[in-house]
Design a protein around this motif. Sequence first.
Motif, mmCIF file in Angstrom:
data_model
loop_
_atom_site.group_PDB
_atom_site.id
_atom_site.type_symbol
_atom_site.label_atom_id
_atom_site.label_comp_id
_atom_site.label_asym_id
_atom_site.label_seq_id
_atom_site.Cartn_x
_atom_site.Cartn_y
_atom_site.Cartn_z
ATOM 1 N N SER A 32 0.986 -1.151 0.118
ATOM 2 C CA SER A 32 0.165 -0.127 -0.027
ATOM 3 C C SER A 32 0.802 1.369 0.061
ATOM 4 O O SER A 32 2.078 1.226 0.297
ATOM 5 C CB SER A 32 -1.026 0.001 1.182
ATOM 6 O OG SER A 32 -0.193 -0.023 2.365
ATOM 7 N N GLU A 34 0.566 5.712 0.679
ATOM 8 C CA GLU A 34 -0.510 6.884 0.754
ATOM 9 C C GLU A 34 0.315 8.150 0.075
ATOM 10 O O GLU A 34 1.470 8.608 0.522
ATOM 11 C CB GLU A 34 -0.189 7.265 2.468
ATOM 12 C CG GLU A 34 -1.450 6.538 3.479
ATOM 13 C CD GLU A 34 -1.633 7.149 4.650
ATOM 14 O OE1 GLU A 34 -2.563 6.681 5.338
ATOM 15 O OE2 GLU A 34 -0.802 8.134 5.145
ATOM 16 N N LEU A 103 -8.763 9.602 2.781
ATOM 17 C CA LEU A 103 -8.856 9.656 4.256
ATOM 18 C C LEU A 103 -9.945 10.934 4.837
ATOM 19 O O LEU A 103 -9.770 12.213 4.199
ATOM 20 C CB LEU A 103 -7.386 10.077 4.701
ATOM 21 C CG LEU A 103 -7.462 9.992 6.358
ATOM 22 C CD1 LEU A 103 -7.591 8.855 6.932
ATOM 23 C CD2 LEU A 103 -5.821 10.628 6.553
ATOM 24 N N TYR A 110 -11.118 5.852 6.530
ATOM 25 C CA TYR A 110 -11.403 5.890 5.204
ATOM 26 C C TYR A 110 -12.703 5.986 4.622
ATOM 27 O O TYR A 110 -13.469 5.253 4.957
ATOM 28 C CB TYR A 110 -10.462 4.840 4.397
ATOM 29 C CG TYR A 110 -8.857 5.112 4.722
ATOM 30 C CD1 TYR A 110 -7.963 6.217 4.227
ATOM 31 C CD2 TYR A 110 -8.144 4.392 5.571
ATOM 32 C CE1 TYR A 110 -6.907 6.255 4.091
ATOM 33 C CE2 TYR A 110 -6.791 4.471 5.786
ATOM 34 C CZ TYR A 110 -6.241 5.669 5.220
ATOM 35 O OH TYR A 110 -4.979 5.759 5.543
ATOM 36 N N THR A 145 -5.588 13.078 1.506
ATOM 37 C CA THR A 145 -4.814 11.922 1.536
ATOM 38 C C THR A 145 -5.680 10.890 0.764
ATOM 39 O O THR A 145 -6.568 10.530 1.109
ATOM 40 C CB THR A 145 -4.460 11.571 3.025
ATOM 41 O OG1 THR A 145 -3.764 12.566 3.763
ATOM 42 C CG2 THR A 145 -3.510 10.293 3.025
ATOM 43 N N HIS A 147 -5.001 6.773 -0.268
ATOM 44 C CA HIS A 147 -4.566 5.454 0.240
ATOM 45 C C HIS A 147 -5.067 4.372 -0.868
ATOM 46 O O HIS A 147 -6.028 4.269 -1.437
ATOM 47 C CB HIS A 147 -5.078 5.001 1.346
ATOM 48 C CG HIS A 147 -4.522 3.688 1.995
ATOM 49 N ND1 HIS A 147 -3.338 3.683 2.654
ATOM 50 C CD2 HIS A 147 -4.850 2.538 1.943
ATOM 51 C CE1 HIS A 147 -3.113 2.577 3.045
ATOM 52 N NE2 HIS A 147 -3.847 1.977 2.473
ATOM 53 N N THR A 149 -3.998 0.519 -2.526
ATOM 54 C CA THR A 149 -3.670 -0.522 -2.071
ATOM 55 C C THR A 149 -3.386 -1.704 -3.233
ATOM 56 O O THR A 149 -4.469 -1.535 -4.235
ATOM 57 C CB THR A 149 -4.723 -1.245 -1.094
ATOM 58 O OG1 THR A 149 -4.681 -0.569 0.064
ATOM 59 C CG2 THR A 149 -4.168 -2.842 -0.955
ATOM 60 N N ASP A 253 -5.078 -2.342 4.746
ATOM 61 C CA ASP A 253 -6.157 -1.615 4.151
ATOM 62 C C ASP A 253 -7.228 -0.963 5.059
ATOM 63 O O ASP A 253 -7.866 0.155 4.381
ATOM 64 C CB ASP A 253 -6.899 -2.823 3.370
ATOM 65 C CG ASP A 253 -7.611 -3.913 3.927
ATOM 66 O OD1 ASP A 253 -7.045 -4.090 5.156
ATOM 67 O OD2 ASP A 253 -8.573 -4.384 3.739
ATOM 68 N N PRO A 256 -3.381 1.559 8.055
ATOM 69 C CA PRO A 256 -1.693 1.442 7.555
ATOM 70 C C PRO A 256 -0.829 1.331 8.599
ATOM 71 O O PRO A 256 0.410 1.102 8.263
ATOM 72 C CB PRO A 256 -1.677 2.656 6.379
ATOM 73 C CG PRO A 256 -2.729 3.476 6.827
ATOM 74 C CD PRO A 256 -3.881 2.849 7.407
#
Length: 358
Positions: A32, A34, A103, A110, A145, A147, A149, A253, A256
Amino acid sequence: MALKRPRASNSNTKNDHEMSTSRWIHETVKGSHEFKIKGYSLAKGMGVGKYMASGKFTVGGHEWVVHFYPNGNTEASKEYVSVFLKLISPGQEVRVLYEFKLLDQSSSKYGVHYVSPEPPMTGWNKYTKRSEFETSSYLKDDCLTIHCTVRVVQTHVETLQTRVEEGQQYVIPVPPSDLSQNLKGLPESGVHSDITFQVGDKSFKAHKSIIAARCPPLDTETVAIEEFDPFAFKAMLLFLYSDELPEPRELSDLDPHCTSTTIIQHLLVAADRFVLARLKLMCEAKLCEQIAANTVATILALADHHQCLQLKTACLNFAAKPENSGEVIKSAGLARLEKNNPSLVIELLKARAVADEK
């Protein structure tokens, strides 16, 4: 003409040979990344088709970047923000599964969650409408942000060599069991699931037959789990399916920043609440390995609250040793213990007095 006698056989001569077996293995490697963006209000004037690229990150031996288009990547998506995953390793074809999440900065959780679209697409033209995004808690102090994965699907052939002697019984190599790994994938896939757990803003699908066999208190149609973080419940669910303690990467997920220590502490709470005796003992054993001057007070409080007598004894014995007591007294954990549970501090002092007498 003289006849030649047949040559006598040598019973000590071995007639052995190499035998091999192979198997095709399909597995995924997960990672993952960010991607934090500061100064969104300045970036959104870039124009349609213009993007910001994340730093490079590696998953499954391949390099990737995330592309964020504040004004959409096409004219058709100019009212939206677009997000794409790009493979930058040259000359390689890769099968990949991926997901993007934003985020929520008001709750540190999330949302706006999307899983891989149908190939060959590598992202979303219309990830979220820009007008809604700009008034949401996903954008705070002009920052956001993303994220990402990534699960890279890998295949390889494993070949096993075996030497077989003449007259020896044939030996078939048997690979290690992968049952637990296969079972772990069932909740995420949702195949034939018939029970749903709602934990905060996350839902988890499962199978009543497995849950009923492993944890009867959870065997109902739809269960709302209170006072649990989603990552902690997922950790417990993975244990119920595999009888193994999960790794931090299996929970990244949902969180993090999840560490092994955090997982074990939350699992101990879950094990006590849902009467999972084996899991509780496994957590106690792991936490025993993590006892140190700066952690003993926290672990002691956890052990006392959840009636973990062996773990509590281990903490008291550690803190009572002369070589440890000085550092324990200076620790921040002991200060919190004095404030929240002074009776445990008295037990610590008694344990130290007994050690001094010996």
